[in-house]
Write a protein that holds these residues in place. Structure first.
Motif, mmCIF file in Angstrom:
data_model
loop_
_atom_site.group_PDB
_atom_site.id
_atom_site.type_symbol
_atom_site.label_atom_id
_atom_site.label_comp_id
_atom_site.label_asym_id
_atom_site.label_seq_id
_atom_site.Cartn_x
_atom_site.Cartn_y
_atom_site.Cartn_z
ATOM 1 N N ARG A 559 0.845 -1.195 0.000
ATOM 2 C CA ARG A 559 0.000 0.000 0.000
ATOM 3 C C ARG A 559 0.879 1.242 0.000
ATOM 4 O O ARG A 559 2.089 1.170 0.098
ATOM 5 C CB ARG A 559 -0.919 -0.006 1.224
ATOM 6 N N ARG A 561 1.693 5.298 -1.635
ATOM 7 C CA ARG A 561 1.759 6.059 -2.877
ATOM 8 C C ARG A 561 2.416 5.238 -3.976
ATOM 9 O O ARG A 561 3.479 4.664 -3.775
ATOM 10 C CB ARG A 561 2.559 7.339 -2.601
ATOM 11 N N CYS A 562 1.793 5.200 -5.148
ATOM 12 C CA CYS A 562 2.359 4.448 -6.277
ATOM 13 C C CYS A 562 3.460 5.268 -6.927
ATOM 14 O O CYS A 562 3.215 6.359 -7.453
ATOM 15 C CB CYS A 562 1.272 4.116 -7.296
ATOM 16 N N SER A 574 -5.754 0.608 -10.224
ATOM 17 C CA SER A 574 -6.252 0.547 -8.852
ATOM 18 C C SER A 574 -6.767 -0.833 -8.477
ATOM 19 O O SER A 574 -7.242 -1.051 -7.367
ATOM 20 C CB SER A 574 -7.378 1.574 -8.660
ATOM 21 N N VAL A 584 4.390 -3.156 -9.893
ATOM 22 C CA VAL A 584 3.883 -2.006 -9.141
ATOM 23 C C VAL A 584 4.861 -1.719 -8.023
ATOM 24 O O VAL A 584 5.288 -2.638 -7.300
ATOM 25 C CB VAL A 584 2.477 -2.268 -8.565
ATOM 26 N N CYS A 586 5.360 0.768 -4.682
ATOM 27 C CA CYS A 586 4.627 1.643 -3.772
ATOM 28 C C CYS A 586 5.514 2.079 -2.615
ATOM 29 O O CYS A 586 6.400 1.323 -2.178
ATOM 30 C CB CYS A 586 3.388 0.944 -3.211
ATOM 31 N N ALA A 588 4.966 3.616 1.260
ATOM 32 C CA ALA A 588 4.040 3.970 2.334
ATOM 33 C C ALA A 588 4.775 4.791 3.371
ATOM 34 O O ALA A 588 5.838 4.395 3.852
ATOM 35 C CB ALA A 588 3.454 2.715 2.974
#
Length: 593
Positions: A559, A561-562, A574, A584, A586, A588
């Motif tokens: 989780r 910010r991408c 999403s 992906v 990310c 956090a």
């Protein structure tokens, strides 16, 4: 007044003043040695304790000389600094003060900022050719170039691993001062320069050491290249310590990469080397030592070596991307995703387990080491050039999956490395090439073709004859990069992708690397993994990669910010699933935990 640097070596030719030079040679197999200066009568050298011979002769820079070690044999200096007439020619005295450094206060860069670009100097047009490429590489986001070995080789075409005079920069690439100018220009652009050094063997042509210093080798310890170098002897240990310091002090390299250290029989010398270097390098200067080590000896990374080329990471990714399972890829074919997850979480995939290929234990525990102790890559000179046809990965893997893999390699906390041309997805092969004598060249050619007899694609003799002859000039020419290819639209787009990833790395990953630690990694699909790290500022970095044919479910812990995503066209970014050929990344924030 010129600014210059100098390291006083135990062996070789050292200027005493403008008109006198001291010559020293370790020749314990000789009763006597004479210095032969071109155009002058031989001069007997004085015998010293421990097999050393020495004299001071009235000559200066530019003098060419040999050592007469037998009535029928005169040899170049094993510590020669310049061989203008190749490995069998005379050595030349150099004055290290002749080069005036423009950036003498350069002190390097901290290791966590490192992004490595590996270069073969000959293929890039010599020292001057590499220097001309430096502004482009700095703009791309590279922070260090790593030069493949430069020790004088027979002929002008060779990978560099057949070097026989470890102190002499390859003369076909240019004068040693041109190498200094290359390094100087790199420093002016904020780039570090590393050198690949070979301390485990000498090449097959031009190595005369056994004729006058037989104790340099130990025949009871064979290696793939012949008798092992005897690092138990003080003169031998000092020869290579001096060599490392020579490159670091006189040429101002920012680090060294030690080739195949598993073939160095005395591990104690490897432990000793970083301390010896620290004792001589100026305070506050960043100098980085890297190893290539098939044994996965994590102890060396605790003893002063900054990082290891992580072949386990490459091999797992290569199997996931290509499905190849022959040769050493057989170690990873059963569970490549599991191997990659362990690499991301703990550094090495093999930490003492028995190799399915060699049936011997390999490696040692590495989970306590920070991610930056491991250098991760999708390609390098070995992994391309040791293929029979020298194919690059973008000819072997699905482009969508490959783009996703770069998201992992360039944004994970391990240190990334790319090979020349990789940044634009070059399709030029990188082949194994040499320029030996015709007789030795035939032996090398036939031996290389036999090496591939166990591969299914080259099982027949007819197929093996398709493997390029390493000694043919066309093999070298075929490996040269093409500027026109780099500028073509598809390749320019690929280079833009690499540039954007490196910009992102420098902005979001590099500042958080000091103190970063792996939290863990898990397999989330047949060819999919998710790794997570606690960064030095308390944030959590997560990367999920799916190289398989089916979507996988993303873990709940991924989780924040991408930072980056590679997804097939039309995929929902999403969504809680990760489509095939996607990644992906990310980040956090600590308060989100």
């Amino acid at each position: 007044m010129s600014t210059h640097f100098r390291y006083n070596r135990h062996a070789g030719a050292t200027l005493v003043d403008g008109g006198h030079t001291r010559f020293r040679l370790w020749a314990p197999s000789c009763a006597g040695v004479a210095l032969e200066v071109a155009g002058h009568a031989p001069v007997p050298m004085a015998a010293r304790k421990g097999g050393w011979f020495e004299c001071v002769y009235p000559c200066g820079a530019g003098t060419q000389y040999r050592y007469r070690v037998r009535p029928d044999l005169a040899v170049p200096d094993p510590a020669s600094c310049y061989q203008p007439q190749d490995v069998h020619g005379p050595s030349e005295v150099l004055d290290p003060a002749e080069y005036d450094w423009q950036y003498p206060r350069w002190s390097g860069r901290p290791w966590h900022e490192t992004v490595i670009y590996e270069v073969h100097v000959g293929l890039m047009g010599g020292y001057g050719g590499v220097a001309r490429e430096l502004p482009r590489l700095a703009a791309l986001g590279v922070t260090a170039i790593e030069l493949m070995p430069l020790s004088e080789i027979p002929g002008g075409r060779n990978w560099g691993y057949d070097g026989v005079l470890p102190y002499a920069p390859e003369s076909s690439h240019g004068h040693p001062d041109e190498l200094k100018a290359l390094i100087d220009r790199a420093h002016g652009l904020g780039l570090m320069v590393f050198l690949d050094v070979v301390y485990n063997h000498f090449g097959p042509d031009g190595n005369y050491l056994a004729a006058y210093a037989a104790p340099f080798f130990r025949p009871d310890q064979p290696t793939p290249w012949g008798a092992a170098i005897d690092f138990r002897r003080d003169a031998v240990r000092t020869f290579f310590v001096d060599n490392a310091l020579y490159w670091l002090m006189e040429f101002r390299f920012d680090g060294l990469r030690l080739d195949a250290v598993q073939a160095i029989t005395e591990r104690a010398w490897l432990i000793e080397l970083p301390a010896r270097i620290r004792a001589h390098v100026e305070p506050g200067r960043h100098v980085h030592l890297i190893v290539e080590n098939e044994n996965n000896d994590a102890g060396l990374l605790r003893a002063g070596y900054r990082a290891q080329w992580n072949d386990d990471a490459h091999n797992a990714l290569h199997v996931l991307l290509t499905g190849e399972d022959e040769s050493y890829y057989g170690n990873f074919s059963d569970d490549p995703a599991g191997a990659l997850a362990r690499v991301l979480a703990e550094g090495f995939a093999f930490q003492g387990e028995v190799s399915p290929v060699t049936h011997r234990p390999r490696g040692s525990p590495s989970a306590d080491l920070a991610p930056e102790h491991f250098i991760i890559f999708l390609q390098n000179h070995d992994q391309i050039g040791n293929r029979a046809l020298g194919e690059r990965l973008n000819l072997l893997a699905d482009p969508q999956a490959l783009r996703a893999a770069y998201g992992l390699v360039l944004l994970c906390p391990q240190i990334p490395l790319m090979f020349m041309g990789e940044e634009w997805g070059s399709r030029q092969p990188f082949l194994f090439f040499t320029s030996h004598t015709p007789e030795l060249g035939h032996i090398v050619r036939d031996g290389r073709r036999r090496e591939f007899a166990g591969f299914s694609h080259f099982a027949s003799e007819e197929k093996r004859h398709l493997i390029p002859d390493p000694n043919a000039p066309e093999t070298f020419a075929a490996s040269q990069l093409r500027v026109a290819e780099r500028e073509a639209a598809p390749h320019a787009l690929w280079m833009a992708m690499i540039h954007d990833l490196l910009v992102l790395r420098h902005a979001e990953i590099v500042p958080r690397l000091p103190g970063a630690r792996a939290i863990g990694a898990q397999v989330i699909g047949a060819k999919a993994v998710c790794g997570q790290w606690r960064m030095g500022d308390g944030t959590r970095l997560g990367i999920a990669l799916n190289l398989g044919p089916s979507p996988v479910t993303l873990p709940d812990t991924l989780r924040g910010r991408c930072l980056h995503a590679v997804l097939p066209q039309g995929a929902d970014p999403s969504c809680a699933t990760l489509p095939p050929g996607s990644v992906v990344v990310c980040l956090a924030e600590a308060e989100d935990e």
